[in-house]
Design an enzyme around this catalytic site. Structure first.
Site, short mmCIF file in Angstrom:
data_model
loop_
_atom_site.label_atom_id
_atom_site.label_comp_id
_atom_site.label_asym_id
_atom_site.label_seq_id
_atom_site.Cartn_x
_atom_site.Cartn_y
_atom_site.Cartn_z
N ARG A 163 3.00 4.77 6.33
CA ARG A 163 3.41 4.11 7.67
C ARG A 163 3.60 2.72 7.15
O ARG A 163 4.12 1.81 8.30
CB ARG A 163 2.08 3.80 8.73
CG ARG A 163 1.74 5.21 9.26
CD ARG A 163 0.43 5.40 9.58
NE ARG A 163 -0.48 4.91 8.69
CZ ARG A 163 -1.95 4.70 9.06
NH1 ARG A 163 -2.25 5.02 10.14
NH2 ARG A 163 -2.85 4.76 8.21
N ASP A 203 0.36 3.78 1.78
CA ASP A 203 0.36 4.39 2.96
C ASP A 203 1.93 4.69 3.65
O ASP A 203 2.66 3.69 3.55
CB ASP A 203 -0.42 3.33 3.98
CG ASP A 203 -0.73 4.01 5.27
OD1 ASP A 203 0.28 4.57 6.10
OD2 ASP A 203 -1.89 3.86 5.78
N CYS A 209 0.75 -1.28 -0.06
CA CYS A 209 -0.11 -0.04 -0.06
C CYS A 209 0.80 1.50 -0.06
O CYS A 209 1.92 1.26 0.58
CB CYS A 209 -1.03 0.06 1.24
SG CYS A 209 -2.09 1.33 1.25
N HIS A 259 -2.35 -3.99 4.89
CA HIS A 259 -2.21 -3.51 6.30
C HIS A 259 -3.37 -3.56 6.88
O HIS A 259 -4.29 -2.95 6.34
CB HIS A 259 -1.24 -2.56 6.61
CG HIS A 259 -1.60 -1.11 5.83
ND1 HIS A 259 -2.24 -0.15 6.51
CD2 HIS A 259 -1.77 -0.69 4.53
CE1 HIS A 259 -2.64 0.60 5.82
NE2 HIS A 259 -2.53 0.46 4.49
CO CO Z 1 -3.62 1.26 2.81
#
Ligand code: CO
Length: 209
Positions: free
Chosen positions: A46, A44, A42, A98
């Site tokens: 994080r 993302d 992803c 995630h």
């Molecule tokens: Co994501």
């Protein structure tokens, strides 16, 4: 004046640190890349690919998009897979989702989000495919967690269904596709125990002769 100066300063420090422990690191790496893994994750912030498995530059070939989706009409993702499999001859493709994924949440909330809704349709398809299992759960966060996991599993299958991966297997190339999920709450990776390394493990509908 250079903008984002702090990032350039950090870059210098980072490169110096690596050169201190291995003076030839960048020279060696500049000559070739020979990664064993393709990471599809992803976007993302994080969930950075190499950091969470403590790997160095050169060890992971990476493709990231919202909610780690592999779509059979996405030239970008397919080109990455083709180059990784046929040229770099990587041995493992890892799809890593995630928990707490905003893309998965947006695909579940029945609201309009603009252009991205077209991308999220792919995740809604996964939901529809497993609707009975997901809707049987009571809590919203349990439903979300399960869709995060099932989305990874479906993307593993999508990769295996490509002619790129099937042709690699047909020619005897050693290639395994894995499905993992990462928890942003504790930094721990979990193997979803989908691990496919030959064409006999995929449905006959998608299997090429
Ligand atoms: Co994501």
């Amino acid at each position: 004046m250079r903008v984002l100066k702090d990032l350039f300063d950090e870059n210098r420090k980072w490169a110096e640190k690596i050169k201190k422990s291995d003076p030839d690191f960048f020279t060696k790496l500049s000559k070739q890349q020979n990664p064993e893994y393709l990471w599809i994750g992803c976007s993302d912030s994080r969930v950075p690919a190499t950091e969470i498995v403590n790997k160095m530059p050169g060890e992971f070939f990476v493709h990231r998009n919202i909610a780690n989706v592999v779509v059979h009409t996405d030239l970008n993702c397919l080109s990455v897979i083709q180059y990784a499999v046929e040229v770099l001859r990587i041995k493992h493709i890892i799809v890593c989702g995630h928990y707490g994924c905003g893309g998965i949440k947006a695909a579940m909330d029945n609201r309009e989000h603009g252009l991205i809704d077209n991308w999220l349709r792919n995740i809604k398809d996964v939901y529809r495919l497993h609707q009975d299992r997901i809707d049987a759960l009571e809590k919203e966060d349990e439903k979300h967690d399960l869709l995060c996991e099932l989305n990874v599993v479906e993307q593993v299958y999508n990769i295996c269904h490509t002619t790129i991966v099937q042709n690699a297997w047909k020619s005897g190339q050693n290639l395994t596709v894995h499905g993992w999920i990462y928890s942003i709450e504790d930094g721990i990776l979990k193997d979803l125990n989908v691990c496919i390394s030959n064409r006999d493990e995929i449905s006959h509908v998608h299997r090429m002769k």
